[in-house]
Scaffold this active site. Structure first.
Site, short mmCIF file in Angstrom:
data_model
loop_
_atom_site.label_atom_id
_atom_site.label_comp_id
_atom_site.label_asym_id
_atom_site.label_seq_id
_atom_site.Cartn_x
_atom_site.Cartn_y
_atom_site.Cartn_z
N SER A 182 15.88 21.84 -15.92
CA SER A 182 14.69 22.62 -16.24
C SER A 182 15.16 23.90 -16.92
O SER A 182 16.24 24.41 -16.61
CB SER A 182 13.95 22.93 -14.95
OG SER A 182 13.21 24.12 -15.08
N GLU A 221 10.39 8.95 -16.57
CA GLU A 221 9.05 9.49 -16.80
C GLU A 221 8.54 9.16 -18.20
O GLU A 221 7.38 8.80 -18.38
CB GLU A 221 9.05 11.02 -16.63
CG GLU A 221 9.17 11.45 -15.19
CD GLU A 221 9.19 12.96 -15.07
OE1 GLU A 221 8.31 13.52 -14.40
OE2 GLU A 221 10.08 13.59 -15.67
N HIS A 275 0.83 -1.22 0.00
CA HIS A 275 0.00 0.00 0.00
C HIS A 275 0.87 1.26 0.00
O HIS A 275 0.45 2.30 0.49
CB HIS A 275 -0.95 0.04 1.19
CG HIS A 275 -1.73 -1.23 1.37
ND1 HIS A 275 -2.95 -1.46 0.79
CD2 HIS A 275 -1.41 -2.38 2.04
CE1 HIS A 275 -3.38 -2.67 1.11
NE2 HIS A 275 -2.45 -3.27 1.86
#
Ligand code: ARG
Length: 469
Positions: free
Chosen positions: A277, A290, A156
């Site tokens: 970035s 990603e 979980h």
């Protein structure tokens, strides 16, 4: 001569309709396989006395030249010739003249395109198999490298019980080994020749599908000509396989993204596999992971797309089936790209041992084992579960770990717990106790690792043999 157009059709095709129906803009990559299939076909036709030997020789040398022009990028696809098959024949006609017209004897584009797709898929399948082998190897290398690290295992996504980090890496190894085996089984089934089916019913010429199978080094021949031209199972099966691989990739990628966050800090992805970035100078983004996760959607979509295309099609060939190509090619390219980078990202990431240790000290992943100790001293598991839950509740409130618990206080709320036990509830103590062959005890993980290394060696030889043959 407009080869694709029979004189039955009186006018020229509408330009936009021609554009709409043509596949040459995307089936161009099939050319080497188309030529290979045509050479086998023509060889067989001559052997069977369907065409003359010297005609076959002229056609074969012309086909080799077409291939050479394609390989050296001197050949461009022509839209008016619709697809790669007609482009090969059209160019052949320019090179050798009317004798080229014998090439398509006893053949249809229906069995031709099916054969091209089989040959293409077998070829890319071998490449993907080698790439998947490398993916598995990178996980096994990580496991070998990280044997000294214990992490909190999760259920979980909450800290559950400690496990070896190597054990965690090798769970992914097991998934990709299944994928590898599935690919091998798919390869067996795909290794089958549809050539000889003609449009759908066979042909009236005395051809030998068995001989073309042999010339192409394929394992079997389709047993039903209608199925041979309408079967796209091998492509749907490939897309299903790819979808499953991508689900595994995506789960792994997701963990790498989470583990590389500041909040977790379990790993650091190497600079070679990180991006910055354009605005925030401090950023290190896990872009490779990603995008791996992101491209899963695209692969699952392609699978869904082809299944939907196929689901209502009557036998035998229908033009809808031309849609198989962009779906399959996109997935082949996507998988090839992913398998080229993920192993490198895994090999170069660094495990932040200090950070992991700190986190292990703060969680309560020893709670199950403390309850188990109470059970061995006569409590029922339910009572023990309840008591340890209370202890954890108290400790959480005071910001302390099991080891830091004050002994007087422990005596007061849980007299059944011997304070001495607490010294033997470290993560290292806990993993050692899990001794099943599949479990996380270090000597078991070591055995699992050795088995994985043996598997890799065995399959490495098989992969090498295949690329040589
Ligand atoms: N371009 C077609 C395809 O990709 C080749 C087969 C065409 N056959 C036909 N009967 N129109 O499926």
């Amino acid at each position: 001569m407009d080869m694709a157009r029979s004189p039955r059709l009186k006018t020229h095709m509408d330009q936009r309709a021609a554009h709409f129906t043509a596949s040459v803009s995307f089936d161009w990559r099939l050319l080497p396989f188309d030529v290979e299939g045509s050479i086998a076909h023509v060889t067989m036709l001559a052997e069977q006395g369907v065409i003359a030997h010297d005609a076959a020789e002229t056609i074969i040398s012309g086909l080799k030249q077409v291939l050479e022009e394609w390989q050296t990028a001197r050949l461009s696809p022509r839209l008016e010739w619709e697809d790669v098959h007609m482009n090969v024949e059209g160019r052949l006609n320019e090179l050798i003249g009317p004798v080229s017209g014998m090439l398509h004897t006893a053949r249809s584009r229906n069995d031709q395109v099916a054969l091209d797709m089989h040959l293409y898929m077998l070829d890319v399948g071998s490449g993907l198999k080698a790439a998947l082998h490398d993916m598995i190897a990178s996980l096994v290398e990580r496991a070998r490298n990280d044997l000294d690290v214990i992490i909190p295992g999760y259920t979980h996504m909450q800290p559950a019980q400690p496990v070896l980090l190597s054990h965690h890496w090798m769970a992914y190894k097991s998934m990709f080994v299944r994928d590898y085996e599935r690919l091998e089984q798919w390869h067996e089934r795909t290794n089958c020749s549809p050539l000889g089916a003609g449009a759908l019913s066979g042909t009236p010429y005395p051809t030998s599908p068995e001989r073309t199978r042999e010339l192409l080094a394929l394992k079997s021949v389709y047993d039903n000509s209608i199925d041979a031209v309408s079967d796209r199972d091998f492509l749907m099966e490939f897309l299903s396989w790819a979808s499953l691989v991508m689900v595994h990739m995506s789960r792994l990628a997701e963990e790498l993204v989470i583990w590389s966050t500041q909040e977790f800090g379990y790993i650091r992805i190497a600079d070679e596999y990180s991006t910055g970035s354009s605005i925030m100078p401090q950023k290190r983004n896990a872009d490779v992971a990603e995008l791996t996760r992101g491209k899963t959607g695209r692969v699952l979509g392609r699978m869904q797309g082809l299944f939907t295309t196929m689901k209502g099609l009557p036998l035998a060939y229908d033009s809808d089936m031309q849609e198989d190509k962009e779906a399959v090619f996109d997935v082949v390219d996507t998988m090839t790209g992913i398998l080229a980078v993920v192993p490198g990202m895994l090999r170069t990431l660094s495990v932040q041992r200090g950070q992991i240790k700190k986190r292990l000290g703060q969680d309560f992943t020893a709670a199950t084992d403390l309850a188990d100790l109470l059970v061995t001293h006569g409590m029922t598991f339910r009572e023990a579960h309840h008591l340890v839950g209370r202890i954890v509740g108290f400790l959480e409130g005071s910001g302390k770990s099991f080891q830091e618990m004050e002994r007087d206080w422990l005596k007061e709320i849980a007299p059944a717990v011997d304070p001495e036990w607490l010294n033997h509830l470290t993560a290292a103590d806990l993993v050692i106790k899990r001794q099943q062959s599949m479990a996380t005890a270090p000597h078991r993980v070591q055995e699992q690792l050795e088995a994985a290394e043996t598997w890799l060696n065995r399959h490495n030889d098989a992969t090498k043999d295949e690329s040589q043959s």
